[in-house]
Design an enzyme around this catalytic site. Structure first.
Site, PDB file in Angstrom:
ATOM      1  N   HIS A 217       0.830  -1.206   0.000  1.00  0.00           N
ATOM      2  CA  HIS A 217       0.000   0.000   0.000  1.00  0.00           C
ATOM      3  C   HIS A 217       0.867   1.259   0.000  1.00  0.00           C
ATOM      4  CE1 HIS A 217      -3.588   2.419   1.295  1.00  0.00           C
ATOM      5  NE2 HIS A 217      -2.636   3.155   1.845  1.00  0.00           N
ATOM      6  N   GLU A 218       1.832   1.307   0.904  1.00  0.00           N
ATOM      7  CA  GLU A 218       2.661   2.509   1.008  1.00  0.00           C
ATOM      8  C   GLU A 218       3.562   2.697  -0.207  1.00  0.00           C
ATOM      9  OE1 GLU A 218       2.009   4.764   2.899  1.00  0.00           O
ATOM     10  OE2 GLU A 218       0.870   3.777   4.477  1.00  0.00           O
ATOM     11  N   HIS A 221       1.684   4.525  -2.813  1.00  0.00           N
ATOM     12  CA  HIS A 221       1.787   5.984  -2.677  1.00  0.00           C
ATOM     13  C   HIS A 221       3.129   6.487  -3.208  1.00  0.00           C
ATOM     14  CE1 HIS A 221      -1.908   6.429  -0.513  1.00  0.00           C
ATOM     15  NE2 HIS A 221      -1.503   5.823   0.586  1.00  0.00           N
TER      16      HIS A 221
END
Length: 299
Positions: A217-218, A221
């Site tokens: 997920h990170e 980003h």
């Protein structure tokens, strides 16, 4: 549910804590001070109530600049598995042993495997370029945006804009992690990277977020992707046309959830939502194309 480009059996990526979106994370950690070895006891199982990501997204003006830059640049789509991302792991701990955050190399290897599985059908593949360990009790309990974070990153970060630096620590405020966006690198290169809760790595104790998808997920980003619930039910949403609109983050694995009329069921299986690791398993073609374009432009 729309066809996913990056899909791997029954895994999910995300991050725990607040519902803020925080892409450039800064902090300052005091110079490493050696702590006496602690007993190597296994940490107790954690049960985290909700996932939360503290990644700070670009401002409205920055988003307009990004959109304009993309609109005026013609970029060919890069082939699957054509972009090598060197990864530097920085293990922040308060002493020896897993209970003190000193995660073993085996967990780092497992985390790399999860990342490469999640991004298997994208241009990106990840290779471990280095691992370092810092014993510093003051920096171990790390807060987002603190001087400790800034100092830590300025001391430890390696490589250029293409290098992914991952910092593991015991994060404050119940957070699972945060990251910086590609467009932030030019102004704050030393603060670039991903910060993660050390117990969220595969085999950790941050259930149900302990299968390694906090990193997935990170890193999303870090490659330029927004949350799937970005903008709620508005037309622009997460700037990707093939992720259904979503009014708010999804937690657990609520099959059939539909919070925006007329847009299809919510993208609960998407790595950029907030569902459990065992629920999320996909990126859409639009997300892959956006990440490809943004990294080609800024990284």
């Amino acid at each position: 549910m729309l066809r996913s480009v990056a899909q791997r059996g029954g895994r999910v990526a995300v991050v725990l804590g607040t519902l803020m979106s925080l892409a450039g994370c800064s902090s300052s950690a005091p110079a490493p001070e050696q702590q006496p070895p602690a007993e190597d006891t296994a940490p107790t199982q954690q049960s985290l109530p909700h996932r939360g990501c503290a990644t700070v997204e670009p401002s409205a003006d920055e988003k307009l600049e990004i959109e304009a830059a993309l609109a005026h640049r013609v970029m060919a789509k890069r082939a699957v598995h054509s972009v090598n991302v060197p990864v530097y792991f920085h293990v922040i701990n308060k002493g020896a042993g897993l209970a003190n955050g000193d995660i073993p190399d085996s967990q780092i290897t497992a985390q790399m495997d999860v990342l490469n599985a999640a991004y298997a059908n994208t241009p990106f593949y990840f290779t471990l370029a280095g691992t370092d360990r810092t014993t510093n009790a003051a920096a171990f309990d790390l807060g987002e945006g603190t001087q400790a974070e800034k100092k830590m990153k300025r001391q430890l970060r390696q490589g250029g804009p293409e290098a992914l630096n991952i910092y593991t620590a015991n994060l404050q405020d119940g957070l699972l992690g945060w990251a910086t966006f590609p467009s932030s690198y030019a102004n704050k290169p030393r603060l670039d990277g991903v910060v993660m809760l050390y117990t969220s790595l595969p085999g950790g104790t941050a259930a149900p977020y302990n299968e390694g998808d906090t990193a997935t997920h990170e890193v999303g980003h870090w490659l330029g992707l927004y949350h799937t619930f970005q903008g709620g039910c508005s037309a622009k949403g997460d700037s990707v046309s093939d992720t259904p609109p979503e009014k708010s983050p999804a937690f657990g694995c609520p099959v059939g959830r539909d919070t925006c009329a007329g847009g299809g069921v919510d993208p609960i299986y998407n790595f950029m939502d907030y569902t459990d690791d065992s629920c999320m398993n996909e990126f859409t073609p639009g997300q892959v194309a956006l990440a490809d374009s943004l990294t080609a432009l800024y990284r």
